[in-house]
Write a protein that holds these residues in place. Sequence first.
Motif, PDB file in Angstrom:
ATOM      1  N   ALA A  27       0.839  -1.202   0.000  1.00  0.00           N
ATOM      2  CA  ALA A  27       0.000   0.000   0.000  1.00  0.00           C
ATOM      3  C   ALA A  27       0.877   1.257   0.000  1.00  0.00           C
ATOM      4  CB  ALA A  27      -0.946   0.005   1.190  1.00  0.00           C
ATOM      5  N   GLU A  28       1.939   1.228   0.774  1.00  0.00           N
ATOM      6  CA  GLU A  28       2.857   2.368   0.824  1.00  0.00           C
ATOM      7  C   GLU A  28       3.571   2.547  -0.517  1.00  0.00           C
ATOM      8  OE1 GLU A  28       6.812   3.871   3.251  1.00  0.00           O
ATOM      9  OE2 GLU A  28       5.586   2.279   4.127  1.00  0.00           O
ATOM     10  N   LEU A  29       3.956   1.433  -1.136  1.00  0.00           N
ATOM     11  CA  LEU A  29       4.598   1.496  -2.445  1.00  0.00           C
ATOM     12  C   LEU A  29       3.633   2.057  -3.491  1.00  0.00           C
ATOM     13  CD1 LEU A  29       6.926   0.955  -4.373  1.00  0.00           C
ATOM     14  CD2 LEU A  29       6.113  -1.412  -4.571  1.00  0.00           C
ATOM     15  N   ALA A  30       2.393   1.588  -3.470  1.00  0.00           N
ATOM     16  CA  ALA A  30       1.389   2.086  -4.414  1.00  0.00           C
ATOM     17  C   ALA A  30       1.167   3.581  -4.228  1.00  0.00           C
ATOM     18  CB  ALA A  30       0.080   1.323  -4.235  1.00  0.00           C
ATOM     19  N   GLU A  31       1.121   4.017  -2.980  1.00  0.00           N
ATOM     20  CA  GLU A  31       0.948   5.447  -2.696  1.00  0.00           C
ATOM     21  C   GLU A  31       2.124   6.252  -3.238  1.00  0.00           C
ATOM     22  OE1 GLU A  31       0.737   8.510   1.088  1.00  0.00           O
ATOM     23  OE2 GLU A  31       0.296   6.400   1.433  1.00  0.00           O
ATOM     24  N   ALA A  32       3.343   5.751  -3.027  1.00  0.00           N
ATOM     25  CA  ALA A  32       4.536   6.448  -3.513  1.00  0.00           C
ATOM     26  C   ALA A  32       4.547   6.501  -5.040  1.00  0.00           C
ATOM     27  CB  ALA A  32       5.794   5.757  -2.991  1.00  0.00           C
ATOM     28  N   LEU A  33       4.150   5.418  -5.683  1.00  0.00           N
ATOM     29  CA  LEU A  33       4.107   5.404  -7.147  1.00  0.00           C
ATOM     30  C   LEU A  33       3.053   6.379  -7.675  1.00  0.00           C
ATOM     31  CD1 LEU A  33       4.508   1.585  -7.799  1.00  0.00           C
ATOM     32  CD2 LEU A  33       6.182   3.379  -8.279  1.00  0.00           C
ATOM     33  N   ASN A  34       1.916   6.438  -7.019  1.00  0.00           N
ATOM     34  CA  ASN A  34       0.875   7.392  -7.413  1.00  0.00           C
ATOM     35  C   ASN A  34       1.339   8.829  -7.213  1.00  0.00           C
ATOM     36  OD1 ASN A  34      -1.032   5.532  -8.324  1.00  0.00           O
ATOM     37  ND2 ASN A  34      -1.841   5.218  -6.272  1.00  0.00           N
ATOM     38  N   GLU A  35       2.044   9.086  -6.121  1.00  0.00           N
ATOM     39  CA  GLU A  35       2.587  10.421  -5.885  1.00  0.00           C
ATOM     40  C   GLU A  35       3.610  10.767  -6.970  1.00  0.00           C
ATOM     41  OE1 GLU A  35       4.142  10.984  -1.906  1.00  0.00           O
ATOM     42  OE2 GLU A  35       2.450   9.892  -1.056  1.00  0.00           O
ATOM     43  N   GLY A  36       4.428   9.802  -7.320  1.00  0.00           N
ATOM     44  CA  GLY A  36       5.417  10.022  -8.372  1.00  0.00           C
ATOM     45  C   GLY A  36       4.746  10.319  -9.704  1.00  0.00           C
ATOM     46  N   HIS A  37       3.707   9.590 -10.006  1.00  0.00           N
ATOM     47  CA  HIS A  37       2.979   9.814 -11.253  1.00  0.00           C
ATOM     48  C   HIS A  37       2.371  11.212 -11.266  1.00  0.00           C
ATOM     49  CE1 HIS A  37      -0.354   9.413 -14.156  1.00  0.00           C
ATOM     50  NE2 HIS A  37       0.564   8.742 -14.825  1.00  0.00           N
ATOM     51  N   ALA A  38       1.907  11.672 -10.127  1.00  0.00           N
ATOM     52  CA  ALA A  38       1.320  13.013 -10.031  1.00  0.00           C
ATOM     53  C   ALA A  38       2.363  14.106 -10.256  1.00  0.00           C
ATOM     54  CB  ALA A  38       0.640  13.197  -8.673  1.00  0.00           C
ATOM     55  N   MET A  39       3.643  13.783 -10.062  1.00  0.00           N
ATOM     56  CA  MET A  39       4.722  14.760 -10.240  1.00  0.00           C
ATOM     57  C   MET A  39       5.185  14.876 -11.689  1.00  0.00           C
ATOM     58  SD  MET A  39       5.480  16.177  -7.406  1.00  0.00           S
ATOM     59  CE  MET A  39       5.065  15.992  -5.701  1.00  0.00           C
ATOM     60  N   VAL A  40       4.737  13.990 -12.560  1.00  0.00           N
ATOM     61  CA  VAL A  40       5.181  14.001 -13.957  1.00  0.00           C
ATOM     62  C   VAL A  40       4.947  15.356 -14.627  1.00  0.00           C
ATOM     63  CG1 VAL A  40       4.784  12.990 -16.245  1.00  0.00           C
ATOM     64  CG2 VAL A  40       5.096  11.508 -14.257  1.00  0.00           C
ATOM     65  N   PRO A  41       3.767  15.975 -14.509  1.00  0.00           N
ATOM     66  CA  PRO A  41       3.578  17.282 -15.148  1.00  0.00           C
ATOM     67  C   PRO A  41       4.573  18.345 -14.648  1.00  0.00           C
ATOM     68  CG  PRO A  41       1.455  16.361 -14.544  1.00  0.00           C
ATOM     69  CD  PRO A  41       2.507  15.490 -13.913  1.00  0.00           C
ATOM     70  N   LEU A  42       4.887  18.329 -13.376  1.00  0.00           N
ATOM     71  CA  LEU A  42       5.865  19.262 -12.819  1.00  0.00           C
ATOM     72  C   LEU A  42       7.226  19.065 -13.491  1.00  0.00           C
ATOM     73  CD1 LEU A  42       6.659  21.162 -10.158  1.00  0.00           C
ATOM     74  CD2 LEU A  42       7.677  18.993  -9.461  1.00  0.00           C
ATOM     75  N   LEU A  43       7.642  17.817 -13.619  1.00  0.00           N
ATOM     76  CA  LEU A  43       8.948  17.520 -14.209  1.00  0.00           C
ATOM     77  C   LEU A  43       8.977  17.851 -15.698  1.00  0.00           C
ATOM     78  CD1 LEU A  43       9.609  14.135 -12.384  1.00  0.00           C
ATOM     79  CD2 LEU A  43      10.541  16.380 -11.810  1.00  0.00           C
ATOM     80  N   LEU A  44       7.905  17.543 -16.404  1.00  0.00           N
ATOM     81  CA  LEU A  44       7.846  17.857 -17.834  1.00  0.00           C
ATOM     82  C   LEU A  44       7.861  19.363 -18.080  1.00  0.00           C
ATOM     83  CD1 LEU A  44       5.283  15.193 -19.107  1.00  0.00           C
ATOM     84  CD2 LEU A  44       7.770  15.216 -19.450  1.00  0.00           C
ATOM     85  N   ALA A  45       7.126  20.102 -17.271  1.00  0.00           N
ATOM     86  CA  ALA A  45       7.099  21.559 -17.410  1.00  0.00           C
ATOM     87  C   ALA A  45       8.478  22.149 -17.137  1.00  0.00           C
ATOM     88  CB  ALA A  45       6.059  22.164 -16.473  1.00  0.00           C
ATOM     89  N   PHE A  46       9.153  21.653 -16.121  1.00  0.00           N
ATOM     90  CA  PHE A  46      10.495  22.136 -15.802  1.00  0.00           C
ATOM     91  C   PHE A  46      11.458  21.835 -16.940  1.00  0.00           C
ATOM     92  CE2 PHE A  46      14.727  21.432 -13.905  1.00  0.00           C
ATOM     93  CZ  PHE A  46      14.971  22.718 -13.460  1.00  0.00           C
ATOM     94  N   ALA A  47      11.409  20.610 -17.468  1.00  0.00           N
ATOM     95  CA  ALA A  47      12.298  20.236 -18.576  1.00  0.00           C
ATOM     96  C   ALA A  47      12.042  21.115 -19.796  1.00  0.00           C
ATOM     97  CB  ALA A  47      12.110  18.763 -18.922  1.00  0.00           C
ATOM     98  N   ALA A  48      10.778  21.406 -20.083  1.00  0.00           N
ATOM     99  CA  ALA A  48      10.447  22.257 -21.230  1.00  0.00           C
ATOM    100  C   ALA A  48      10.986  23.675 -21.035  1.00  0.00           C
ATOM    101  CB  ALA A  48       8.936  22.291 -21.438  1.00  0.00           C
ATOM    102  N   LYS A  49      10.882  24.189 -19.823  1.00  0.00           N
ATOM    103  CA  LYS A  49      11.390  25.533 -19.551  1.00  0.00           C
ATOM    104  C   LYS A  49      12.912  25.586 -19.657  1.00  0.00           C
ATOM    105  CE  LYS A  49       7.480  27.027 -16.801  1.00  0.00           C
ATOM    106  NZ  LYS A  49       6.978  27.373 -15.483  1.00  0.00           N
ATOM    107  N   VAL A  50      13.586  24.560 -19.179  1.00  0.00           N
ATOM    108  CA  VAL A  50      15.046  24.515 -19.286  1.00  0.00           C
ATOM    109  C   VAL A  50      15.456  24.434 -20.759  1.00  0.00           C
ATOM    110  CG1 VAL A  50      17.107  23.125 -18.802  1.00  0.00           C
ATOM    111  CG2 VAL A  50      15.445  23.573 -16.993  1.00  0.00           C
TER     112      VAL A  50
END
Length: 62
Positions: A27-50
Amino acid sequence: MLASADDWLTARKLRNRMVHEYVRDAAELAEALNEGHAMVPLLLAFAAKVAAYCEQRGLPTG
């Protein structure tokens, strides 16, 4: 380049937790993976700006 420094720190903490700790609880692993998936837009936006920053200045991006 970052919309939120707090979001970036949250993403870094999650990354560190997932890379440096062995998560035994499914359950903790699933939560961490879901949190990571939720961070994808943040990372993509940062990469695009760089990439845009580098392109504007004639710097290599690859």
